[in-house]
Design an enzyme around this catalytic site. Structure first.
Site, PDB file in Angstrom:
ATOM      1  N   LYS A 178     -37.444   0.426 -21.886  1.00  0.00           N
ATOM      2  CA  LYS A 178     -36.825   0.690 -22.972  1.00  0.00           C
ATOM      3  C   LYS A 178     -35.619   0.035 -23.392  1.00  0.00           C
ATOM      4  CE  LYS A 178     -37.105   3.123 -26.198  1.00  0.00           C
ATOM      5  NZ  LYS A 178     -35.879   2.953 -27.455  1.00  0.00           N
ATOM      6  N   GLU A 251     -30.195  12.011 -17.547  1.00  0.00           N
ATOM      7  CA  GLU A 251     -28.404  11.613 -17.328  1.00  0.00           C
ATOM      8  C   GLU A 251     -28.186  11.773 -19.151  1.00  0.00           C
ATOM      9  OE1 GLU A 251     -24.982  11.160 -17.603  1.00  0.00           O
ATOM     10  OE2 GLU A 251     -24.702   8.995 -17.745  1.00  0.00           O
ATOM     11  N   CYS A 285     -20.646   9.017 -21.541  1.00  0.00           N
ATOM     12  CA  CYS A 285     -20.226  10.276 -21.497  1.00  0.00           C
ATOM     13  C   CYS A 285     -19.279  11.388 -20.262  1.00  0.00           C
ATOM     14  CB  CYS A 285     -22.292  11.004 -20.654  1.00  0.00           C
ATOM     15  SG  CYS A 285     -23.192   9.941 -21.398  1.00  0.00           S
ATOM     16  N   GLU A 381     -20.361  16.974 -28.525  1.00  0.00           N
ATOM     17  CA  GLU A 381     -19.655  15.615 -27.789  1.00  0.00           C
ATOM     18  C   GLU A 381     -19.841  14.887 -29.217  1.00  0.00           C
ATOM     19  OE1 GLU A 381     -21.343  12.906 -24.647  1.00  0.00           O
ATOM     20  OE2 GLU A 381     -22.946  13.638 -25.682  1.00  0.00           O
TER      21      GLU A 381
END
Length: 479
Positions: A178, A251, A285, A381
């Site tokens: 997906k 991840e 990331c 983040e």
């Protein structure tokens, strides 16, 4: 005059299909802010169909020889090269990424990574057989896990798709993948390319939102769930998968420290860090987002980095001079802007800190200094073209600051002192440590983090092993 929207569809059991209930999602080009396509909003019936197809295809695909799977993956890699311009166009429309950078920085590694896993397919071996008890021989078999439910992110829809399907297929698994609801176009195109090569049901694509992804993970069929995404999403996947004891591969987020000592060439370090911090609009990331610089060169470094930010251009995909495109969506623009709006009084915006233009989701390359370790922008983040700068006095304080976040994916050390580099790389609590560089990846080396950055590895033989299971077979020598 109204332009007809492109209609994207799911790919299930070798056929393109609308959602069973006909629901759709509008897909927006982030460079313009305009809707250009619709994609299915998949529900339980669509997930059931995809899982049924993948489960039905699994026994035959599992039983193909490694050499046969290698040939298939090599054909996929060749086809990606042949359709490169189509993939680039779809990815740019998905994300607003510069065409030239997508052509040079994404297509070659994607193709290389598929070919790496094509080779890895022929390395499905256990340890050598042996007698560990008198009269009995033990054999270790390494087998595919089964159907894999995979969820890819919006920052690298194509490449993260490759990181997921390539090792899974190479190991003999079947896949239901997906894409993000904001970036389905390139994944649907990949389904068209891959579907012409693999047997029906081996590779399936489901489009939809987080509920669609949740239905995939909660479905009883998959033996493994793999997601690249936010920490929140990863925690939800892990919790959901635990109810059925599914294997999980996560991840997640990152907050990469970039530790700069006082013996570096400042100009060279600034150039490398700016490139690694602003590439893909900082939506990575592993982005070089959190600079820790020795106090003796702090001011000079900040001045040089601010100048580099001011010289870093964002803009349209067909502009060859731009370093990055827009943020992916309106929510992400608000997310990044919010961090700057909420900066504490002791922080200073040295460059950028604002939206660029009023069309699309472009944001200026930004540098923020004067920050403290517990500031929100240090701990959380941002996932945008924002680099923060803190100063440190010695190695101990640099490590304290570097490791003092919940993320543990990537990091880098910049110094000419080999011993210092080795000490830092040993003590930095991150899945990757670069020395005097930041962000290069190769197919042969593992990529993955610790702590809130998740677990499991992408790329490399370690990433390949994650898509296999171990079986012990013992046989009597007297039978």
């Amino acid at each position: 005059m109204t332009t007809e929207l492109r209609r994207l569809r799911n790919y299930i059991n070798g056929e393109f299909k609308d959602a069973a209930d006909g629901r759709t999602i509008e897909v927006v080009n982030p460079a313009t802010g305009e809707v250009y396509a619709t994609s299915p909003l998949s529900g339980p019936a669509d997930v059931d169909a995809a899982m049924e197809a993948a489960a039905a295809a699994f026994p035959a695909w599992r039983d193909t020889t490694p050499a046969e799977r290698q040939k298939v993956l090599l054909k996929i890699a060749d086809a990606f090269e042949e359709r490169a311009e189509d993939l680039i166009a779809a990815e740019s429309e998905n994300t607003g990424k510069p065409l030239g950078l997508t052509r040079s920085e994404e297509i070659p590694p994607m193709v290389d990574q598929i070919r790496f896993f094509a080779g890895a397919a022929r390395m499905l071996e256990g340890r050598s057989a042996g007698e560990y008890m008198e009269g009995l021989t033990s054999i270790v078999r390494r087998e595919p896990v089964g159907v894999c439910a995979q969820v890819a992110p919006w920052n690298y829809p194509m490449m993260m798709g490759v990181w997921k399907f390539a090792p899974a297929l190479a190991a003999g698994n079947t896949v239901v993948l997906k894409p993000s609801d904001t970036t389905p176009a390139s994944t649907v195109l990949m389904a068209e390319i891959i579907g012409a090569i693999v047997p029906k049901g081996v590779f399936n694509v489901i489009c939809g939102d987080r509920d669609s992804g949740r239905a995939m993970v909660e479905h009883p069929t998959p033996a493994m769930a793999s997601i690249t995404g936010s920490v929140r999403a990863g925690m939800q996947v892990a919790e959901s998968a635990a109810k059925d004891v599914k294997r999980v591969h996560l991840e997640l987020g990152g907050k990469a420290p970039v530790v700069v000592f006082d013996d570096v060439d400042i100009a060279g370090a600034v150039a490398g860090i700016a490139e690694a911090g602003y590439f893909n609009a900082g939506q990575d990331c592993t982005a070089a987002c959190r600079v820790l610089v020795h106090k003796s060169i702090h001011d000079e470094f900040v001045t040089a980095l601010a100048k580099a930010a001011e010289d870093t251009k964002t803009g349209a995909a067909d502009d060859e001079d731009v370093a990055y495109g827009p943020l992916n969506n309106a929510n992400q623009l608000a997310h990044v802007s919010g961090f700057i709006d909420r900066l504490p009084a002791h922080a200073k915006v040295e460059a950028g800190g604002h939206r660029v233009g009023d069309r699309g989701y472009f944001y200026a390359a930004t540098v923020v200094s004067g920050l403290k370790q517990d500031d929100e922008i240090i701990q959380q983040e941002v996932f945008g073209p924002v680099i923060t700068v803190q100063s440190f006095t010695d190695e101990a304080q640099a490590l304290e600051y570097a490791n003092g976040v919940e993320f543990a994916l990537a990091s880098s050390v910049w110094t000419k002192d080999h011993g210092r580099a080795m000490r830092m790389s040993k003590s930095l609590d991150f899945g990757c440590v670069w020395i005097n560089t930041h962000i290069p990846l190769v197919a042969e080396m593992p990529h993955g983090g610790f702590k809130h950055s998740g677990y499991g590895k992408d790329l490399s033989g370690y990433g390949f092993d994650d898509y296999t299971r171990i079986k012990h077979v013992m046989t009597s020598l007297d039978a």
